[in-house]
Design a protein around this motif. Structure first.
Motif, short mmCIF file in Angstrom:
data_model
loop_
_atom_site.label_atom_id
_atom_site.label_comp_id
_atom_site.label_asym_id
_atom_site.label_seq_id
_atom_site.Cartn_x
_atom_site.Cartn_y
_atom_site.Cartn_z
N ARG A 1 44.63 40.00 47.58
CA ARG A 1 44.75 38.82 47.97
C ARG A 1 44.15 38.21 49.24
O ARG A 1 44.32 39.16 50.26
CB ARG A 1 46.34 38.78 48.07
N GLU B 1 46.85 33.15 46.36
CA GLU B 1 48.01 33.01 45.76
C GLU B 1 48.01 32.02 44.71
O GLU B 1 48.67 32.36 43.72
CB GLU B 1 49.05 33.03 46.83
N TRP C 1 40.30 40.81 42.20
CA TRP C 1 41.65 40.41 42.09
C TRP C 1 42.36 41.23 40.99
O TRP C 1 43.56 41.37 40.96
CB TRP C 1 41.63 38.77 41.53
#
Length: 417
Positions: A103, A141, A98
């Protein structure tokens, strides 16, 4: 100066000694003036050990917590490798998936990458660092940690190479390229100088463990130059590319086998329109992939059909079939799991008659029965009993003229066998 993505699997970083060897190889590229981004898997059997520990505490652990647990393996690897690079006088900076900008969709244990935002990586490269990225992982997200499924570090590396427009993506493993079959099974397996994306994708989907299928898909879609080579030697590897040069007289390029196979048979189903749609629609809705499907002839208005799924999905698939018995009445559901799928792959198969006959003959000569068959333009697969699979693979390898004069290289010097 080139921008190179290097990916090292668990066996390549399975000990501190091997970690130091990898660090030296990265340093060699930096000293030659290249910018280097490295994707690393968990060390050795770390992932399996973590899974075993989780099962000791909870036989059915939550998927979210498993992702939280399993991503730690790669984080250990990137930190240690970065330290090893620093110890030989080079700058390096490690990143989780990350932190590297990966993503993913909101699916635990087998998420797909939706976007990569590599700004931090470019900054670290511009500062003179070797960038070390944890494979196999990303974040949604909403900030949830996810994993990409087994073999996901390959996918991480190729997707990252596409995102940063790397000149090449090198996949390092314990063999020095892609072979005509598993060199642990066939000692005289032939190393391929190059192979097409399509052939490699078939082999990967059919059980060849050297590359993850999604990684090959990414490479093909983004035209990523992909090279598979050994972390234990300096030998040239195998190039995976759009079009590969075919060796004269070689129709079959590779032989793969997959032991993760179960067959489910539904007997005495009414021969009416929509039956298959209901059965396989229900399986699809449950996220179960079906491979080979065979339907027998109709007798007294009833038909039998069988299909294969991964062994991991067998019990769930049977449960799905049983749950729709009121919509699709049947006499009986049976299953068989001591099976293996053996496949031959080659772009030349489409224009050469007799390829299938040779496969069937080689299997017959060993006294092995074929339970199911599936074909495509460049692939032929047979489902057989699991016990004789190594003998079958060796026989097919010889029958198609793939045996090499020398034994294949597998593992480091201490692992040569």
């Amino acid at each position: 100066m080139s921008l190179i993505v290097m990916k090292f699997g668990g066996s390549s970083v399975g000990s501190t000694e091997r970690m130091q060897r990898v660090a030296r190889r990265i340093a060699d590229y930096k000293e030659a003036g290249h910018k280097v981004v490295v994707v690393v898997s968990a060390m050795g059997d770390t992932t399996d050990d973590l899974i075993d520990k989780s099962k000791e505490l909870n036989a059915n652990p939550p998927a979210r917590e498993m992702d939280m647990l399993l991503t730690t393996g790669e984080q250990i690897s990137v930190a240690l490798l970065s330290m090893a690079i620093h110890s030989i006088g080079h700058q390096a900076m490690s990143f989780t998936g990350w932190q590297a900008g990966f993503r993913t969709e909101a699916v635990h244990s087998k998420a797909r990458i939706t976007d990569i935002q590599p700004d931090r990586l470019f900054k670290a490269l511009d500062e003179g660092n070797a960038v070390i990225v944890a494979g196999f992982q990303g974040m949604t997200e909403d900030g949830e940690i996810t994993t990409l499924g087994r073999g996901g570090s390959d996918t991480t590396a190729v997707a990252l190479a596409a995102a940063i427009k790397a000149d090449v993506c090198e996949i390092y493993t314990d063999v020095d390229g892609i072979y005509s079959t598993d060199p642990r099974v066939v000692k005289c397996a032939r190393k391929l100088n190059e192979i097409s994306y399509d052939e490699m994708l078939e082999l990967a989907n059919l059980g060849a463990a050297v590359l993850h299928p999604r990684a090959v898909e990414y490479a093909k879609h983004n035209n990523v130059r992909l090279v598979v080579r050994s972390s234990f030697t300096q030998n040239e590897g195998t190039s995976v590319k759009e079009e590969a040069v075919m060796e004269q007289g070689v129709v079959v390029r590779g032989i793969a086998f997959d032991k993760n196979v179960a067959r489910i048979s539904i007997l005495g189903v009414g021969d009416v329109p929509g039956v298959l749609a209901k059965v396989f629609g229900a399986l699809a809705s449950s996220g179960i992939d079906v491979d080979i499907i065979v339907q027998s002839g109709v007798q007294d208005g009833k038909a039998d059909f069988a299909f294969t799924v991964s062994l991991d999905d067998k019990d769930r698939a049977i449960g799905v079939v049983e749950s729709i018995s009121s919509e699709v009445p049947y006499r009986e559901v049976t299953s068989e799991d001591n099976l293996v799928k053996v496949s031959i792959v080659g772009a030349g198969m489409v224009s050469n008659p007799g390829v299938a006959a040779k496969m069937f003959e080689a299997i017959y000569n060993l006294g092995v029965s074929i339970k199911m068959v599936s074909t495509s333009e460049i692939r032929l697969s047979c489902i057989i009993a699991a016990e004789p699979v190594q003998d079958v693979v060796r026989a097919l390898h010889t029958a198609y003229g793939l045996d090499a004069a020398e034994q294949a290289f597998v593992g480091g010097p201490q692992d040569r066998r």
